[in-house]
Design a protein around this motif. Structure first.
Motif, PDB file in Angstrom:
ATOM      1  N   ASP A 100     -25.040 -73.134 -43.602  1.00 32.47           N
ATOM      2  CA  ASP A 100     -24.839 -71.884 -42.866  1.00 32.47           C
ATOM      3  C   ASP A 100     -25.200 -72.114 -41.399  1.00 32.47           C
ATOM      4  N   ILE A 102     -26.183 -71.689 -37.532  1.00 31.11           N
ATOM      5  CA  ILE A 102     -27.167 -70.759 -36.963  1.00 31.11           C
ATOM      6  C   ILE A 102     -26.639 -70.205 -35.649  1.00 31.11           C
ATOM      7  N   ALA A 103     -26.493 -68.884 -35.558  1.00 25.23           N
ATOM      8  CA  ALA A 103     -26.018 -68.244 -34.335  1.00 25.23           C
ATOM      9  C   ALA A 103     -27.111 -68.283 -33.267  1.00 25.23           C
ATOM     10  N   VAL A 104     -26.746 -68.715 -32.066  1.00 24.55           N
ATOM     11  CA  VAL A 104     -27.698 -68.779 -30.960  1.00 24.55           C
ATOM     12  C   VAL A 104     -27.022 -68.322 -29.673  1.00 24.55           C
ATOM     13  N   THR A 105     -27.857 -67.937 -28.710  1.00 31.29           N
ATOM     14  CA  THR A 105     -27.391 -67.637 -27.353  1.00 31.29           C
ATOM     15  C   THR A 105     -28.174 -68.509 -26.385  1.00 31.29           C
ATOM     16  N   ARG A 109     -31.893 -69.529 -27.895  1.00 37.01           N
ATOM     17  CA  ARG A 109     -31.724 -70.722 -28.725  1.00 37.01           C
ATOM     18  C   ARG A 109     -33.006 -71.545 -28.853  1.00 37.01           C
ATOM     19  N   ILE A 163     -24.050 -77.914 -31.027  1.00 43.04           N
ATOM     20  CA  ILE A 163     -23.704 -76.498 -30.886  1.00 43.04           C
ATOM     21  C   ILE A 163     -22.208 -76.372 -30.641  1.00 43.04           C
ATOM     22  N   ASP A 165     -19.238 -73.155 -30.384  1.00 44.82           N
ATOM     23  CA  ASP A 165     -18.932 -71.715 -30.410  1.00 44.82           C
ATOM     24  C   ASP A 165     -20.174 -70.878 -30.676  1.00 44.82           C
ATOM     25  N   ASP A 166     -21.255 -71.201 -29.948  1.00 41.82           N
ATOM     26  CA  ASP A 166     -22.516 -70.455 -30.035  1.00 41.82           C
ATOM     27  C   ASP A 166     -23.155 -70.512 -31.422  1.00 41.82           C
ATOM     28  N   GLU A 167     -22.899 -71.604 -32.126  1.00 43.12           N
ATOM     29  CA  GLU A 167     -23.539 -71.815 -33.425  1.00 43.12           C
ATOM     30  C   GLU A 167     -24.051 -73.243 -33.534  1.00 43.12           C
TER      31      GLU A 167
END
Length: 270
Positions: A100, A102-105, A109, A163, A165-167
Motif C-alpha cells: 500500500d 504511502i501518500a505524502v506531501t 513527508r 516517490i 505521484d506524491d506516493e
C-alpha cells in the motif's frame, strides 16, 4: 569473525594509506598557510552575494573507519510485513515494493516517513537511520546510517525511498552493522577552512547560497571484501537565479577538493 585475518587486511590497506597521506600532506600545505586570509575571503564572498550562515572555525578530529559485509538484513527479512521483498546477495541490498503506497506531501513527508521508519516490521534497524535532506530530491527521500562515530553518506549504508505521484512506493536499503576504528583520530579541516577554500578555487559562484555543509564518512576504497571510509565535507551550493543545486565534496583530512566521488556516486540535493 576471523579478527587475525581482518588485522592483516587492514595492515596492508594502511601501508597504502600511509603513502596517500604523505602525498596529501604535501598538497595541503598551501591550504594551511592560507588560513590567515579567511576573514577577508568571507567579506569578499558576502560582497559577491554569496549567502551562508555562521561558519564554524573548530577543526575537530575524525578517524579512518572500516567495515566488512554481513548478512544482518538477509537474516531478518522475515520481520518485514506488507511489502514485496527482494534481496541482492552481491550488494547486500534489500529492494522493497510496498503493498500500500504511502501518500505524502512536501510539507509532511519527513514526519510521515520518520514514523514509518521507526517500526521494525516496516524497516529493519530503522533506529540507526536519519533523514538527509541534503541528499534527497523530489523523487527520492534518502536516509543515512548514523551512530556514535558519525554519519555515513554512502551507498553502503543508506535507506532510499522512491516517490511517484506524491506516493512512497518502495525503497532500497543497505546496512553496515559495525564500523571499526582503524587509526587514532586525526585533525580535520574546519567548516570555515573548507568553504573559503572552495571559494578560492572558484567552486562557489557569485549570487549563490550555501544550503548545507555537513561532515560525514564516505567510502574511500575496498580491499579484500573490506571497506575503508574517510571523513568528507559535503557542501551544497544553490544558485539563486536558476535554483539549481550542486554538492561539492572535500577531503576533511587534507582539505583537497574531490572532483569525483570517492565511491562513484553522484549526489544531488534539492
Amino acid at each position: 569473525m576471523d579478527f587475525r585475518r581482518i588485522e592483516v587486511i587492514f595492515l596492508i590497506v594502511f601501508f597504502s594509506l600511509d603513502i596517500f597521506l604523505f602525498l596529501s600532506f604535501r598538497n595541503s600545505q598551501q591550504l594551511v598557510s592560507s588560513t590567515s586570509t579567511n576573514t577577508s575571503t568571507v567579506t569578499e564572498m558576502r560582497k559577491r552575494n554569496i549567502s551562508f550562515g555562521s561558519l564554524d572555525t573548530k577543526s575537530g578530529n575524525a578517524y579512518y573507519l572500516g567495515s566488512q559485509p554481513d548478512e544482518s538484513l538477509a537474516q531478518n527479512l522475515q520481520k518485514l510485513r506488507d511489502q514485496k521483498i527482494n534481496y541482492e546477495d552481491v550488494n547486500h541490498m534489500v529492494s522493497s515494493t510496498l503493498d500500500d503506497p504511502i501518500a505524502v506531501t512536501d510539507a509532511n513527508r519527513k514526519t510521515v516517513m520518520n514514523n514509518f521508519v521507526k517500526k521494525e516490521s516496516n524497516i529493519l534497524f530503522g533506529k540507526h537511520y536519519k533523514y538527509a535532506p541534503q541528499l534527497s530530491t523530489n523523487s527520492q527521500m534518502v536516509y543515512i546510517e548514523t551512530g556514535s562515530l558519525g554519519d555515513v553518506y554512502d551507498k553502503t549504508a543508506q535507506l532510499i525511498f522512491s516517490i511517484s505521484d506524491d506516493e512512497v512506493v518502495g525503497y532500497t536499503q543497505t546496512y553496515v552493522k559495525k564500523l571499526i576504528v582503524l587509526h587514532e583520530k586525526q585533525p580535520i579541516k574546519s567548516e570555515k577552512d573548507v568553504i573559503t577554500n572552495l571559494y578560492a578555487n572558484s567552486e562557489i559562484p557569485n549570487n549563490s547560497k550555501i544550503s548545507y555543509a555537513n561532515l560525514a564518512y564516505t567510502k574511500l576504497l575496498e580491499a579484500k571484501d573490506s571497506t575503508i571510509y574517510i571523513p568528507v565535507w559535503f557542501v551544497t551550493i544553490k544558485n539563486k537565479d536558476s535554483k539549481v543545486s550542486a554538492t561539492k565534496k572535500v577531503n576533511a583530512f587534507t582539505g583537497n577538493i574531490i572532483k569525483s566521488s570517492t565511491n562513484g556516486d553522484n549526489y544531488s540535493a534539492q
